[in-house]
Enzyme design. Sequence first.
Site, short mmCIF file in Angstrom:
data_model
loop_
_atom_site.label_atom_id
_atom_site.label_comp_id
_atom_site.label_asym_id
_atom_site.label_seq_id
_atom_site.Cartn_x
_atom_site.Cartn_y
_atom_site.Cartn_z
N GLY A 239 0.79 -1.23 0.00
CA GLY A 239 0.00 0.00 0.00
C GLY A 239 0.82 1.28 0.00
O GLY A 239 0.34 2.32 0.45
N THR A 240 2.05 1.24 -0.55
CA THR A 240 2.81 2.50 -0.60
C THR A 240 2.17 3.48 -1.57
O THR A 240 2.22 4.70 -1.34
CB THR A 240 4.29 2.26 -0.99
OG1 THR A 240 4.35 1.72 -2.30
CG2 THR A 240 4.99 1.35 -0.01
N ASN A 241 1.56 2.98 -2.62
CA ASN A 241 0.84 3.89 -3.53
C ASN A 241 -0.38 4.48 -2.84
O ASN A 241 -0.69 5.66 -3.01
CB ASN A 241 0.45 3.17 -4.83
CG ASN A 241 1.58 3.19 -5.84
OD1 ASN A 241 1.89 4.22 -6.41
ND2 ASN A 241 2.23 2.05 -6.01
N MET B 49 -3.81 -6.60 -7.41
CA MET B 49 -3.18 -7.66 -8.19
C MET B 49 -4.17 -8.60 -8.90
O MET B 49 -3.80 -9.69 -9.31
CB MET B 49 -2.23 -8.46 -7.31
CG MET B 49 -1.06 -7.63 -6.81
SD MET B 49 -0.16 -6.80 -8.14
CE MET B 49 1.06 -5.88 -7.21
N LEU C 180 -9.59 -7.11 -13.18
CA LEU C 180 -11.05 -7.10 -13.04
C LEU C 180 -11.72 -7.32 -14.39
O LEU C 180 -11.24 -6.88 -15.42
CB LEU C 180 -11.51 -5.77 -12.45
CG LEU C 180 -11.16 -5.54 -10.98
CD1 LEU C 180 -11.44 -4.10 -10.59
CD2 LEU C 180 -11.92 -6.51 -10.07
N ASN D 246 -5.48 2.88 -13.05
CA ASN D 246 -4.50 1.88 -12.58
C ASN D 246 -3.11 2.48 -12.66
O ASN D 246 -2.82 3.32 -13.51
CB ASN D 246 -4.58 0.63 -13.47
CG ASN D 246 -3.61 -0.45 -13.03
OD1 ASN D 246 -3.48 -0.74 -11.83
ND2 ASN D 246 -2.91 -1.06 -13.98
N HIS E 71 0.80 1.24 -13.23
CA HIS E 71 1.62 0.08 -13.64
C HIS E 71 3.09 0.52 -13.66
O HIS E 71 3.41 1.57 -14.23
CB HIS E 71 1.20 -0.45 -15.00
CG HIS E 71 1.97 -1.68 -15.37
ND1 HIS E 71 1.72 -2.92 -14.79
CD2 HIS E 71 3.03 -1.85 -16.19
CE1 HIS E 71 2.59 -3.79 -15.27
NE2 HIS E 71 3.40 -3.18 -16.11
C1 GAR Z 1 3.59 -1.06 -7.32
O1 GAR Z 1 4.87 -0.95 -7.87
C2 GAR Z 1 2.54 -1.07 -8.43
O2 GAR Z 1 2.85 -0.23 -9.48
C3 GAR Z 1 2.60 -2.51 -8.85
O3 GAR Z 1 2.77 -3.25 -7.67
C4 GAR Z 1 3.38 -2.42 -6.66
C5 GAR Z 1 2.46 -2.37 -5.48
O4 GAR Z 1 3.06 -1.66 -4.41
N1 GAR Z 1 1.42 -2.87 -9.57
C6 GAR Z 1 1.42 -3.78 -10.55
O5 GAR Z 1 2.38 -4.40 -10.89
C7 GAR Z 1 0.06 -3.99 -11.20
N2 GAR Z 1 0.21 -4.61 -12.48
P1 GAR Z 1 2.20 -0.98 -3.25
O6 GAR Z 1 1.22 -2.02 -2.70
O7 GAR Z 1 3.24 -0.61 -2.22
O8 GAR Z 1 1.49 0.22 -3.80
#
Ligand code: GAR
Length: 211
Positions: free
Chosen positions: A12-14, A91, A94, A108, A110
Amino acid sequence: MVRTAVLVSGDGTNLQSIINAHNFGKIKNCELAAVISSRPDAFALTRAKNAGIPTYVVNYKNFPNRASFSEAIYQRLKSLDIELVVLAGFMVVLGPPVIDHYENRIINIHPSLVPAFCGEGFYGIRVHEEALNYGVKVSGATAHFATAVADAGPVIIQRAVEVREDDTPSTLQKRIMEEVEWKILPEAISLYCEGRLQVVGRIVHIKEATA
Ligand code: GAR
């Protein structure tokens, strides 16, 4: 205010970048109404609780297939009267009815410059392993609208970073997160909530801010 749900699966850093930007007034006209996790143990849920955002778990493991999971997500979004959906490290790809009902209303993030290193099977650290194996000299991240095809929807914002000679998948991942993902995702959300995105076919036009 645009009622927004953030969907998460992991650290969940994003999500944290969205919460921080929202607290600093950098995401305009947005109400963070819900955080929905596909996993009950996602640390993102703790981040949401700490920020006072209502949390929900729709556990992917409890569903026989992606279609029934997508239906459950749709019902949850509908019951919460959500207008904008943000996939922040979510992940699961949908399917309908979420994708159909929320056309051009699902953002989203990516961690590559799509259309490179994206689509089914490209997620998290794997994306950066593939980029380094290929030998690209730049990588980055993309904020885009989600469609039924993974990572293939209209691009909202992309930004690049240089790949360094001594990069490992985790150093590249960290730099892309810090320098790109945590900035462009909140920016894309704000642009949507300010009504500044216009989608024509697969081209996203960004309108000037009104004073
Ligand atoms: C992030 O780097 C995001 O861009 C990627 O997973 C990580 C999740 O980190 N997403 C994907 O690869 C989706 N295809 P987070 O949980 O710390 O945000």
